[in-house]
Motif scaffolding. Sequence first.
Motif, PDB file in Angstrom:
ATOM      1  N   UNK A 214       0.815  -1.206   0.000  1.00  0.00           N
ATOM      2  CA  UNK A 214       0.000   0.000   0.000  1.00  0.00           C
ATOM      3  C   UNK A 214       0.850   1.256   0.000  1.00  0.00           C
ATOM      4  N   UNK A 215       1.932   1.245   0.751  1.00  0.00           N
ATOM      5  CA  UNK A 215       2.796   2.425   0.801  1.00  0.00           C
ATOM      6  C   UNK A 215       3.371   2.753  -0.564  1.00  0.00           C
ATOM      7  N   UNK A 216       3.707   1.746  -1.340  1.00  0.00           N
ATOM      8  CA  UNK A 216       4.268   1.987  -2.677  1.00  0.00           C
ATOM      9  C   UNK A 216       3.233   2.639  -3.593  1.00  0.00           C
ATOM     10  N   UNK A 217       1.985   2.229  -3.445  1.00  0.00           N
ATOM     11  CA  UNK A 217       0.917   2.828  -4.246  1.00  0.00           C
ATOM     12  C   UNK A 217       0.659   4.254  -3.791  1.00  0.00           C
ATOM     13  N   UNK A 218       0.572   4.456  -2.488  1.00  0.00           N
ATOM     14  CA  UNK A 218       0.299   5.797  -1.966  1.00  0.00           C
ATOM     15  C   UNK A 218       1.436   6.768  -2.271  1.00  0.00           C
ATOM     16  N   UNK A 219       2.652   6.285  -2.365  1.00  0.00           N
ATOM     17  CA  UNK A 219       3.766   7.153  -2.755  1.00  0.00           C
ATOM     18  C   UNK A 219       3.496   7.784  -4.118  1.00  0.00           C
ATOM     19  N   UNK A 220       2.947   6.991  -5.026  1.00  0.00           N
ATOM     20  CA  UNK A 220       2.646   7.503  -6.369  1.00  0.00           C
ATOM     21  C   UNK A 220       1.487   8.490  -6.325  1.00  0.00           C
ATOM     22  N   UNK A 221       0.486   8.186  -5.494  1.00  0.00           N
ATOM     23  CA  UNK A 221      -0.649   9.096  -5.373  1.00  0.00           C
ATOM     24  C   UNK A 221      -0.196  10.433  -4.798  1.00  0.00           C
ATOM     25  N   UNK A 222       0.615  10.381  -3.740  1.00  0.00           N
ATOM     26  CA  UNK A 222       1.102  11.603  -3.106  1.00  0.00           C
ATOM     27  C   UNK A 222       1.963  12.422  -4.066  1.00  0.00           C
ATOM     28  N   UNK A 223       2.736  11.723  -4.912  1.00  0.00           N
ATOM     29  CA  UNK A 223       3.607  12.441  -5.840  1.00  0.00           C
ATOM     30  C   UNK A 223       2.837  13.070  -6.991  1.00  0.00           C
ATOM     31  N   UNK A 224       1.554  12.758  -7.123  1.00  0.00           N
ATOM     32  CA  UNK A 224       0.740  13.487  -8.096  1.00  0.00           C
ATOM     33  C   UNK A 224      -0.018  12.661  -9.097  1.00  0.00           C
ATOM     34  N   UNK A 225      -0.162  11.363  -8.894  1.00  0.00           N
ATOM     35  CA  UNK A 225      -0.885  10.556  -9.868  1.00  0.00           C
ATOM     36  C   UNK A 225      -1.907   9.659  -9.200  1.00  0.00           C
ATOM     37  N   UNK A 226      -3.188   9.865  -9.539  1.00  0.00           N
ATOM     38  CA  UNK A 226      -4.202   8.925  -9.066  1.00  0.00           C
ATOM     39  C   UNK A 226      -4.414   7.824 -10.093  1.00  0.00           C
ATOM     40  N   UNK A 227      -3.831   7.971 -11.267  1.00  0.00           N
ATOM     41  CA  UNK A 227      -4.024   6.959 -12.310  1.00  0.00           C
ATOM     42  C   UNK A 227      -3.304   5.663 -11.969  1.00  0.00           C
ATOM     43  N   UNK A 228      -2.330   5.716 -11.060  1.00  0.00           N
ATOM     44  CA  UNK A 228      -1.683   4.485 -10.615  1.00  0.00           C
ATOM     45  C   UNK A 228      -2.720   3.532 -10.032  1.00  0.00           C
ATOM     46  N   UNK A 229      -3.800   4.074  -9.462  1.00  0.00           N
ATOM     47  CA  UNK A 229      -4.852   3.234  -8.900  1.00  0.00           C
ATOM     48  C   UNK A 229      -5.496   2.376  -9.981  1.00  0.00           C
ATOM     49  N   UNK A 230      -5.645   2.938 -11.182  1.00  0.00           N
ATOM     50  CA  UNK A 230      -6.220   2.197 -12.308  1.00  0.00           C
ATOM     51  C   UNK A 230      -5.335   1.013 -12.669  1.00  0.00           C
ATOM     52  N   UNK A 231      -4.033   1.238 -12.701  1.00  0.00           N
ATOM     53  CA  UNK A 231      -3.121   0.177 -13.137  1.00  0.00           C
ATOM     54  C   UNK A 231      -2.939  -0.900 -12.070  1.00  0.00           C
ATOM     55  N   UNK A 232      -3.085  -0.535 -10.808  1.00  0.00           N
ATOM     56  CA  UNK A 232      -3.068  -1.563  -9.767  1.00  0.00           C
ATOM     57  C   UNK A 232      -4.311  -2.445  -9.909  1.00  0.00           C
ATOM     58  N   UNK A 233      -5.472  -1.814 -10.120  1.00  0.00           N
ATOM     59  CA  UNK A 233      -6.700  -2.585 -10.332  1.00  0.00           C
ATOM     60  C   UNK A 233      -6.579  -3.455 -11.587  1.00  0.00           C
ATOM     61  N   UNK A 234      -6.010  -2.899 -12.634  1.00  0.00           N
ATOM     62  CA  UNK A 234      -5.819  -3.647 -13.879  1.00  0.00           C
ATOM     63  C   UNK A 234      -4.930  -4.863 -13.657  1.00  0.00           C
ATOM     64  N   UNK A 235      -3.835  -4.677 -12.950  1.00  0.00           N
ATOM     65  CA  UNK A 235      -2.913  -5.787 -12.727  1.00  0.00           C
ATOM     66  C   UNK A 235      -3.530  -6.852 -11.824  1.00  0.00           C
ATOM     67  N   UNK A 236      -4.379  -6.458 -10.893  1.00  0.00           N
ATOM     68  CA  UNK A 236      -5.095  -7.449 -10.081  1.00  0.00           C
ATOM     69  C   UNK A 236      -5.964  -8.321 -10.978  1.00  0.00           C
ATOM     70  N   UNK A 237      -6.676  -7.693 -11.899  1.00  0.00           N
ATOM     71  CA  UNK A 237      -7.523  -8.451 -12.831  1.00  0.00           C
ATOM     72  C   UNK A 237      -6.685  -9.371 -13.718  1.00  0.00           C
ATOM     73  N   UNK A 238      -5.561  -8.864 -14.186  1.00  0.00           N
ATOM     74  CA  UNK A 238      -4.703  -9.666 -15.058  1.00  0.00           C
ATOM     75  C   UNK A 238      -4.062 -10.824 -14.290  1.00  0.00           C
ATOM     76  N   UNK A 239      -3.649 -10.551 -13.073  1.00  0.00           N
ATOM     77  CA  UNK A 239      -2.964 -11.580 -12.289  1.00  0.00           C
ATOM     78  C   UNK A 239      -3.891 -12.743 -11.936  1.00  0.00           C
ATOM     79  N   UNK A 240      -5.174 -12.456 -11.786  1.00  0.00           N
ATOM     80  CA  UNK A 240      -6.135 -13.499 -11.412  1.00  0.00           C
ATOM     81  C   UNK A 240      -7.112 -13.783 -12.548  1.00  0.00           C
ATOM     82  N   UNK A 241      -6.631 -13.606 -13.773  1.00  0.00           N
ATOM     83  CA  UNK A 241      -7.484 -13.799 -14.951  1.00  0.00           C
ATOM     84  C   UNK A 241      -8.103 -15.190 -14.979  1.00  0.00           C
TER      85      UNK A 241
END
Length: 274
Positions: free
Chosen positions: A201-228
């Motif tokens: 979670x900290x790694x994701x929030x680091x990206x959000x704090x640095x200025x990107x909420x779109x990282x949330x989309x790619x984490x969700x995307x990778x969850x879907x891909x990983x458990x396809x």
Amino acid sequence: MADDPQRNFRSAYYEKVGFRGVEEKKSLEILLKDNPLDLEKLSTFSQRFPLPSMYRVHVWKVLLGILPPHSDSHNLVGSYRKEQYQDIREALKLESQVLPRCSEMSPPDEKNEDFLSISQAMEEIAENPVDCYWLIKSFITQFHTKFGDSVPHLPKSLEHYLSQEEPGLLSHLKNNGALAQLPYNLWFRHCFAGCLPESSLQRVWDKVISGSCKILVFVALEILLSYKIMLLGISRPEGVVKFLCNIPQENTDAIVTKAIDLWHKYCGTPIHAM
């Protein structure tokens, strides 16, 4: 004596470097000696001065002294029960001058679940409740200020990128009705708090704090891909949602790493991407 430069050299120095420490300390000491129920004085202080970190614990105690108790006691150490996060929530409202009258206060409801989830996750990251309060305040304020208008559009972005990566999985989720029921609140409003363990979670929030909420989309995307394969084998939408709300915790670091790679793939090397 008032014009003696030796008398006020500290004030002049502090103002030169942008830190009016002497005046702040005196103002806060006066505030703490007065009636803690004087909301106007507290608001005036918070508006006049950027708060130095050394005084945050004092303001936290003032806030707790003003707020009505929502549990047996206001603990400044130890773990919080869920009800105690209302103290933090109401303290934020108090600082923002939007605290309702005591008669209008109510326990947290579903609309506050995102706040509570982030608060509980932040407690695992912060060293003490005071730091926890200020971290929550800064994170939530920045998130809503910068990305409040963008969050409702993130599900559509997820659908777009999923169509690029795995159109077959997208069709499956559409056909069984799961796409509209994916845990978007957990992913995009809670920022994966309650979904990912602290280290990931900290790694994701680091990206959000640095200025990107779109990282949330790619984490969700990778969850879907990983458990396809798992998701393709689930036919009912509630089964999909139940699984995604309780994903295995052992490989989340790998998921976040791959999500960051996808983020770079589609967004270049974003510094302040949406």
